[in-house]
Motif scaffolding. Structure first.
Motif, short mmCIF file in Angstrom:
data_model
loop_
_atom_site.label_atom_id
_atom_site.label_comp_id
_atom_site.label_asym_id
_atom_site.label_seq_id
_atom_site.Cartn_x
_atom_site.Cartn_y
_atom_site.Cartn_z
N ALA A 29 -7.99 -0.44 10.00
CA ALA A 29 -7.29 -0.85 11.27
C ALA A 29 -6.13 -1.58 10.63
O ALA A 29 -4.83 -1.64 11.08
N ASN A 30 -6.43 -2.21 9.51
CA ASN A 30 -5.12 -3.41 9.08
C ASN A 30 -4.62 -2.98 7.79
O ASN A 30 -3.68 -3.58 7.21
N ILE A 31 -4.67 -1.82 7.43
CA ILE A 31 -4.07 -1.07 6.27
C ILE A 31 -2.80 -0.27 6.65
O ILE A 31 -2.51 0.43 7.72
N ASN A 32 -1.71 -0.73 6.16
CA ASN A 32 -0.46 -0.63 6.44
C ASN A 32 0.00 0.68 6.49
O ASN A 32 0.60 1.57 7.41
N PHE A 33 -0.43 1.72 5.26
CA PHE A 33 -0.23 2.89 5.34
C PHE A 33 -1.44 3.85 4.66
O PHE A 33 -2.23 3.13 3.79
N MET A 34 -1.83 4.65 5.48
CA MET A 34 -2.79 5.73 4.86
C MET A 34 -2.22 7.06 4.57
O MET A 34 -1.50 7.58 5.41
N ASN A 35 -2.43 7.36 3.19
CA ASN A 35 -1.54 8.67 2.99
C ASN A 35 -2.21 9.72 2.38
O ASN A 35 -3.27 9.45 1.71
N TRP A 36 -2.05 10.84 2.52
CA TRP A 36 -2.44 11.94 1.74
C TRP A 36 -1.28 12.59 0.61
O TRP A 36 -0.18 12.84 1.05
N ARG A 50 1.70 10.97 5.98
CA ARG A 50 1.22 9.31 6.08
C ARG A 50 1.25 8.92 7.64
O ARG A 50 1.45 9.57 8.60
N ILE A 51 0.04 8.12 7.81
CA ILE A 51 -0.14 7.60 8.97
C ILE A 51 0.02 6.07 8.91
O ILE A 51 -0.54 5.32 8.07
N THR A 52 0.71 5.26 9.78
CA THR A 52 0.75 3.87 9.74
C THR A 52 0.08 3.20 10.37
O THR A 52 -0.96 3.80 11.25
N LYS A 53 -0.11 1.67 10.09
CA LYS A 53 -1.03 0.84 10.94
C LYS A 53 -0.97 1.11 12.62
O LYS A 53 -1.95 1.00 13.21
N GLY A 54 0.43 1.55 12.83
CA GLY A 54 0.71 1.42 14.25
C GLY A 54 0.38 2.89 14.67
O GLY A 54 0.57 3.17 15.99
N GLY A 55 0.14 3.94 13.95
CA GLY A 55 -0.41 5.04 14.47
C GLY A 55 0.66 6.08 14.39
O GLY A 55 0.68 7.38 14.70
N ALA A 97 -4.55 4.49 0.11
CA ALA A 97 -4.22 3.32 1.00
C ALA A 97 -3.10 2.25 0.18
O ALA A 97 -3.48 1.74 -1.03
N ASP A 98 -2.29 2.02 1.08
CA ASP A 98 -1.28 0.79 0.78
C ASP A 98 -1.90 -0.25 1.25
O ASP A 98 -1.45 -0.38 2.63
N TYR A 99 -2.31 -1.31 0.86
CA TYR A 99 -3.06 -2.55 1.35
C TYR A 99 -2.75 -3.51 0.55
O TYR A 99 -3.04 -3.73 -0.39
N VAL A 100 -2.08 -4.60 1.30
CA VAL A 100 -1.65 -5.85 0.70
C VAL A 100 -1.14 -5.69 -0.57
O VAL A 100 -1.27 -6.26 -1.57
N LEU A 101 -0.13 -4.69 -0.52
CA LEU A 101 0.92 -4.66 -1.77
C LEU A 101 -0.18 -3.75 -2.97
O LEU A 101 0.71 -3.77 -3.93
#
Length: 115
Positions: A29-36, A50-55, A97-101
């Motif tokens: 839920a708080n991961i900025n970007f989830m990517n394939w 890519r799917i962003t934290k905001g969907g 996953a792009d999480y906390v840089l």
């Protein structure tokens, strides 16, 4: 830290479909970007979807209209629905996953499309 485990790859004929899953070890839920991403033999790794934290979602031009990225926050899982597959889609597909840089990667799952 985020551990990612992909599944769902395999061998499919041209025009077929596959759904990849990426299970995360923590809430997405708080991961900025989830990517394939994908990497074909002899080619650089490329961002597919890519799917962003905001969907919000984004796609590479080569897969627009054929691939759909989605997520189930309750299951900490991101999906990649791939339709109308082509031989050019053959590659190892990686969840990212792009999480906390920091970038986290899964081990990859092979997708092979036969002509």
């Amino acid at each position: 830290q985020v551990q990612l485990v992909e599944s769902g790859g395999g061998l499919v004929q041209t025009g077929g479909s596959l759904r990849l899953s990426c299970a995360a070890s923590r809430s997405i839920a708080n991961i900025n970007f989830m990517n394939w991403y994908r990497q074909a033999p002899g080619k650089q790794r490329e961002l597919v979807a890519r799917i962003t934290k905001g969907g919000n979602t984004n796609y590479a031009d080569s897969v627009k209209g054929r691939f759909t990225i989605s997520r189930d926050i309750a299951k900490n899982t991101v999906y990649l629905q791939m339709n109308t597959l082509e031989p050019e889609d053959t590659a190892v597909y990686y969840c990212n996953a792009d999480y906390v840089l920091v970038n986290y990667w899964g081990q990859g799952t092979q997708v092979t499309v036969s002509s």
